[in-house]
Write a protein that holds these residues in place. Structure first.
Motif, PDB file in Angstrom:
ATOM      1  N   ARG A   1      74.208 -17.222  -4.506  1.00  0.00           N
ATOM      2  CA  ARG A   1      75.487 -17.796  -4.948  1.00  0.00           C
ATOM      3  C   ARG A   1      75.320 -18.516  -6.283  1.00  0.00           C
ATOM      4  O   ARG A   1      76.172 -18.421  -7.168  1.00  0.00           O
ATOM      5  CB  ARG A   1      76.039 -18.750  -3.893  1.00  0.00           C
ATOM      6  N   SER A   2      74.223 -19.240  -6.427  1.00  0.00           N
ATOM      7  CA  SER A   2      73.967 -19.955  -7.680  1.00  0.00           C
ATOM      8  C   SER A   2      73.818 -18.978  -8.838  1.00  0.00           C
ATOM      9  O   SER A   2      74.344 -19.201  -9.936  1.00  0.00           O
ATOM     10  CB  SER A   2      72.707 -20.810  -7.555  1.00  0.00           C
ATOM     11  N   ALA A   3      73.097 -17.869  -8.596  1.00  0.00           N
ATOM     12  CA  ALA A   3      72.920 -16.867  -9.641  1.00  0.00           C
ATOM     13  C   ALA A   3      74.247 -16.216 -10.007  1.00  0.00           C
ATOM     14  O   ALA A   3      74.541 -15.976 -11.190  1.00  0.00           O
ATOM     15  CB  ALA A   3      71.919 -15.811  -9.183  1.00  0.00           C
ATOM     16  N   ALA A   4      75.087 -15.943  -9.001  1.00  0.00           N
ATOM     17  CA  ALA A   4      76.393 -15.345  -9.262  1.00  0.00           C
ATOM     18  C   ALA A   4      77.271 -16.291 -10.072  1.00  0.00           C
ATOM     19  O   ALA A   4      77.996 -15.866 -10.983  1.00  0.00           O
ATOM     20  CB  ALA A   4      77.074 -14.986  -7.942  1.00  0.00           C
ATOM     21  N   ALA A   5      77.187 -17.593  -9.768  1.00  0.00           N
ATOM     22  CA  ALA A   5      77.979 -18.580 -10.504  1.00  0.00           C
ATOM     23  C   ALA A   5      77.516 -18.671 -11.952  1.00  0.00           C
ATOM     24  O   ALA A   5      78.340 -18.766 -12.869  1.00  0.00           O
ATOM     25  CB  ALA A   5      77.890 -19.943  -9.826  1.00  0.00           C
ATOM     26  N   ARG A   6      76.217 -18.616 -12.169  1.00  0.00           N
ATOM     27  CA  ARG A   6      75.711 -18.672 -13.550  1.00  0.00           C
ATOM     28  C   ARG A   6      76.160 -17.454 -14.350  1.00  0.00           C
ATOM     29  O   ARG A   6      76.544 -17.565 -15.521  1.00  0.00           O
ATOM     30  CB  ARG A   6      74.182 -18.761 -13.537  1.00  0.00           C
ATOM     31  N   ARG A   7      76.128 -16.287 -13.714  1.00  0.00           N
ATOM     32  CA  ARG A   7      76.577 -15.074 -14.425  1.00  0.00           C
ATOM     33  C   ARG A   7      78.066 -15.160 -14.752  1.00  0.00           C
ATOM     34  O   ARG A   7      78.490 -14.774 -15.852  1.00  0.00           O
ATOM     35  CB  ARG A   7      76.289 -13.837 -13.576  1.00  0.00           C
ATOM     36  N   LEU A   8      78.856 -15.642 -13.792  1.00  0.00           N
ATOM     37  CA  LEU A   8      80.298 -15.777 -14.037  1.00  0.00           C
ATOM     38  C   LEU A   8      80.559 -16.791 -15.149  1.00  0.00           C
ATOM     39  O   LEU A   8      81.409 -16.560 -16.027  1.00  0.00           O
ATOM     40  CB  LEU A   8      81.005 -16.192 -12.755  1.00  0.00           C
ATOM     41  N   CYS A   9      79.839 -17.904 -15.125  1.00  0.00           N
ATOM     42  CA  CYS A   9      79.996 -18.922 -16.162  1.00  0.00           C
ATOM     43  C   CYS A   9      79.707 -18.331 -17.541  1.00  0.00           C
ATOM     44  O   CYS A   9      80.473 -18.546 -18.490  1.00  0.00           O
ATOM     45  CB  CYS A   9      79.070 -20.106 -15.871  1.00  0.00           C
ATOM     46  N   ASP A  10      78.625 -17.585 -17.645  1.00  0.00           N
ATOM     47  CA  ASP A  10      78.271 -16.972 -18.932  1.00  0.00           C
ATOM     48  C   ASP A  10      79.324 -15.958 -19.372  1.00  0.00           C
ATOM     49  O   ASP A  10      79.696 -15.906 -20.555  1.00  0.00           O
ATOM     50  CB  ASP A  10      76.913 -16.274 -18.819  1.00  0.00           C
ATOM     51  N   GLU A  11      79.826 -15.176 -18.423  1.00  0.00           N
ATOM     52  CA  GLU A  11      80.832 -14.167 -18.764  1.00  0.00           C
ATOM     53  C   GLU A  11      82.105 -14.818 -19.287  1.00  0.00           C
ATOM     54  O   GLU A  11      82.698 -14.362 -20.282  1.00  0.00           O
ATOM     55  CB  GLU A  11      81.152 -13.304 -17.538  1.00  0.00           C
ATOM     56  N   VAL A  12      82.530 -15.897 -18.636  1.00  0.00           N
ATOM     57  CA  VAL A  12      83.761 -16.572 -19.063  1.00  0.00           C
ATOM     58  C   VAL A  12      83.551 -17.232 -20.418  1.00  0.00           C
ATOM     59  O   VAL A  12      84.424 -17.171 -21.301  1.00  0.00           O
ATOM     60  CB  VAL A  12      84.210 -17.596 -18.005  1.00  0.00           C
ATOM     61  N   TRP A  13      82.385 -17.862 -20.637  1.00  0.00           N
ATOM     62  CA  TRP A  13      82.107 -18.491 -21.940  1.00  0.00           C
ATOM     63  C   TRP A  13      82.169 -17.445 -23.041  1.00  0.00           C
ATOM     64  O   TRP A  13      82.810 -17.670 -24.084  1.00  0.00           O
ATOM     65  CB  TRP A  13      80.733 -19.156 -21.925  1.00  0.00           C
ATOM     66  N   ILE A  14      81.513 -16.323 -22.845  1.00  0.00           N
ATOM     67  CA  ILE A  14      81.499 -15.263 -23.863  1.00  0.00           C
ATOM     68  C   ILE A  14      82.919 -14.754 -24.119  1.00  0.00           C
ATOM     69  O   ILE A  14      83.322 -14.511 -25.272  1.00  0.00           O
ATOM     70  CB  ILE A  14      80.577 -14.117 -23.420  1.00  0.00           C
ATOM     71  N   THR A  15      83.702 -14.631 -23.053  1.00  0.00           N
ATOM     72  CA  THR A  15      85.074 -14.137 -23.199  1.00  0.00           C
ATOM     73  C   THR A  15      85.926 -15.108 -23.992  1.00  0.00           C
ATOM     74  O   THR A  15      86.637 -14.717 -24.939  1.00  0.00           O
ATOM     75  CB  THR A  15      85.697 -13.897 -21.815  1.00  0.00           C
ATOM     76  N   VAL A  16      85.870 -16.392 -23.644  1.00  0.00           N
ATOM     77  CA  VAL A  16      86.706 -17.373 -24.344  1.00  0.00           C
ATOM     78  C   VAL A  16      86.261 -17.529 -25.794  1.00  0.00           C
ATOM     79  O   VAL A  16      87.096 -17.586 -26.705  1.00  0.00           O
ATOM     80  CB  VAL A  16      86.673 -18.732 -23.606  1.00  0.00           C
ATOM     81  N   GLN A  17      84.948 -17.584 -26.042  1.00  0.00           N
ATOM     82  CA  GLN A  17      84.475 -17.688 -27.424  1.00  0.00           C
ATOM     83  C   GLN A  17      84.917 -16.476 -28.242  1.00  0.00           C
ATOM     84  O   GLN A  17      85.315 -16.611 -29.411  1.00  0.00           O
ATOM     85  CB  GLN A  17      82.958 -17.816 -27.462  1.00  0.00           C
ATOM     86  N   GLY A  18      84.884 -15.307 -27.640  1.00  0.00           N
ATOM     87  CA  GLY A  18      85.355 -14.116 -28.332  1.00  0.00           C
ATOM     88  C   GLY A  18      86.835 -14.178 -28.656  1.00  0.00           C
ATOM     89  O   GLY A  18      87.267 -13.753 -29.739  1.00  0.00           O
ATOM     90  N   MET A  19      87.627 -14.708 -27.737  1.00  0.00           N
ATOM     91  CA  MET A  19      89.062 -14.859 -27.979  1.00  0.00           C
ATOM     92  C   MET A  19      89.322 -15.864 -29.101  1.00  0.00           C
ATOM     93  O   MET A  19      90.182 -15.651 -29.958  1.00  0.00           O
ATOM     94  CB  MET A  19      89.755 -15.295 -26.685  1.00  0.00           C
ATOM     95  N   VAL A  20      88.575 -16.964 -29.100  1.00  0.00           N
ATOM     96  CA  VAL A  20      88.706 -17.965 -30.160  1.00  0.00           C
ATOM     97  C   VAL A  20      88.365 -17.348 -31.513  1.00  0.00           C
ATOM     98  O   VAL A  20      89.107 -17.515 -32.496  1.00  0.00           O
ATOM     99  CB  VAL A  20      87.800 -19.184 -29.863  1.00  0.00           C
ATOM    100  N   ASP A  21      87.248 -16.634 -31.580  1.00  0.00           N
ATOM    101  CA  ASP A  21      86.839 -16.010 -32.849  1.00  0.00           C
ATOM    102  C   ASP A  21      87.896 -15.003 -33.325  1.00  0.00           C
ATOM    103  O   ASP A  21      88.217 -14.938 -34.522  1.00  0.00           O
ATOM    104  CB  ASP A  21      85.494 -15.309 -32.676  1.00  0.00           C
ATOM    105  N   ARG A  22      88.418 -14.222 -32.404  1.00  0.00           N
ATOM    106  CA  ARG A  22      89.441 -13.226 -32.760  1.00  0.00           C
ATOM    107  C   ARG A  22      90.678 -13.899 -33.342  1.00  0.00           C
ATOM    108  O   ARG A  22      91.212 -13.475 -34.385  1.00  0.00           O
ATOM    109  CB  ARG A  22      89.810 -12.423 -31.517  1.00  0.00           C
ATOM    110  N   ASP A  23      91.147 -14.952 -32.685  1.00  0.00           N
ATOM    111  CA  ASP A  23      92.377 -15.600 -33.138  1.00  0.00           C
ATOM    112  C   ASP A  23      92.170 -16.351 -34.445  1.00  0.00           C
ATOM    113  O   ASP A  23      93.105 -16.481 -35.242  1.00  0.00           O
ATOM    114  CB  ASP A  23      92.904 -16.531 -32.055  1.00  0.00           C
ATOM    115  N   ARG A  24      90.965 -16.855 -34.685  1.00  0.00           N
ATOM    116  CA  ARG A  24      90.690 -17.482 -35.985  1.00  0.00           C
ATOM    117  C   ARG A  24      90.749 -16.443 -37.103  1.00  0.00           C
ATOM    118  O   ARG A  24      91.243 -16.729 -38.202  1.00  0.00           O
ATOM    119  CB  ARG A  24      89.319 -18.145 -35.978  1.00  0.00           C
TER     120      ARG A  24
END
Length: 246
Positions: A215-238
């Protein structure tokens, strides 16, 4: 107005702040919002956004717009600092914002509600202007909650808040005086930057593993996926804007 009909001051202040947030969003920041269709109209979801601007105004502007446009209560996870400021505290209590909850709203999610969190926390709003839109690492608590509850994570990016209240430095004496993590050196009034808020497609939570380690490993992977997604959205909109003020 008779005493019997008098409204409590905190209620008046909350109504005033609600109106100010609406005016800021519509007239002053001229917020463009895309992706509202990605917010579920029923059922639980965890909205995860970047956090920026010296005073963290983006959290309350986002809440105001979501509450108004989606027409569903949105439970905001707010810093304890917000509950020490009378106008914000009254607004937060009226809309059932919460703090000091290590589960990040698990009971609310299990009841089928929307919860909005800012996993950068104070690190996001406390970074200097020279590092604007470089997101800080996400605290993984939201991902742990998503894995436990099985709710989808809706990524949200906010562009414009960094220029609205640029953090140019800190005033340590005032931070100590008011017992704050920092007191920003910034503009006395918000600058009229144009904001863009993008709401991405929900990211489904993984099936909940049996073991704690899995469960901890799954949470870390999800956290990383969401961070990458949001940072990508921020970069795109900038990249889509030619200047912060237009």
């Amino acid at each position: 107005m008779t005493q019997a009909n008098a409204r409590p001051l905190d209620e008046v202040g909350t109504d005033l702040l609600d109106g100010v947030l609406g005016w800021l969003a519509d007239e002053y920041f001229r917020v463009d919002v895309t992706g509202l269709e990605n917010v579920p109209r029923s059922g639980a979801a965890l909205l995860v956004a970047n956090h920026s601007g010296a005073w963290g105004l983006d959290a309350f502007v986002l809440h105001k717009l979501l509450h108004r446009e989606v027409r569903r209560p949105v439970h905001l996870y707010a810093s304890a600092v917000a509950f020490r400021l009378p106008p914000l505290a009254s607004y937060a209590r009226r809309h059932d914002a919460f703090t000091d909850d290590p589960t990040l709203g698990r009971e609310r999610l299990e009841a089928g509600h929307l919860v909005a969190v800012f996993p950068e926390g104070l690190d996001g709003v406390g970074k200097p202007f020279s590092q604007r839109y470089r997101m800080r690492p996400f605290s993984p608590g939201f991902a742990v909650t998503a894995v436990r509850t099985g709710v989808p994570v809706v990524p949200v990016s906010i562009v414009g808040a960094e220029e609205t209240y640029p953090k140019l430095g800190e005033i340590r004496a005032l931070a100590r005086r008011f017992d704050l993590p920092y007191f920003p050196l910034t503009t006395p009034l918000p600058l009229p930057a144009k904001w863009r808020i993008s709401i991405g497609e929900p990211i489904p939570a993984p099936a909940r593993p049996e073991s704690f380690a899995a469960r901890s490993a799954a949470a870390r992977r999800l956290c990383d996926e969401v961070w990458i997604t949001v940072q990508g959205m921020v970069d795109r909109d900038r990249r889509r804007r030619t200047t912060p003020f237009w």
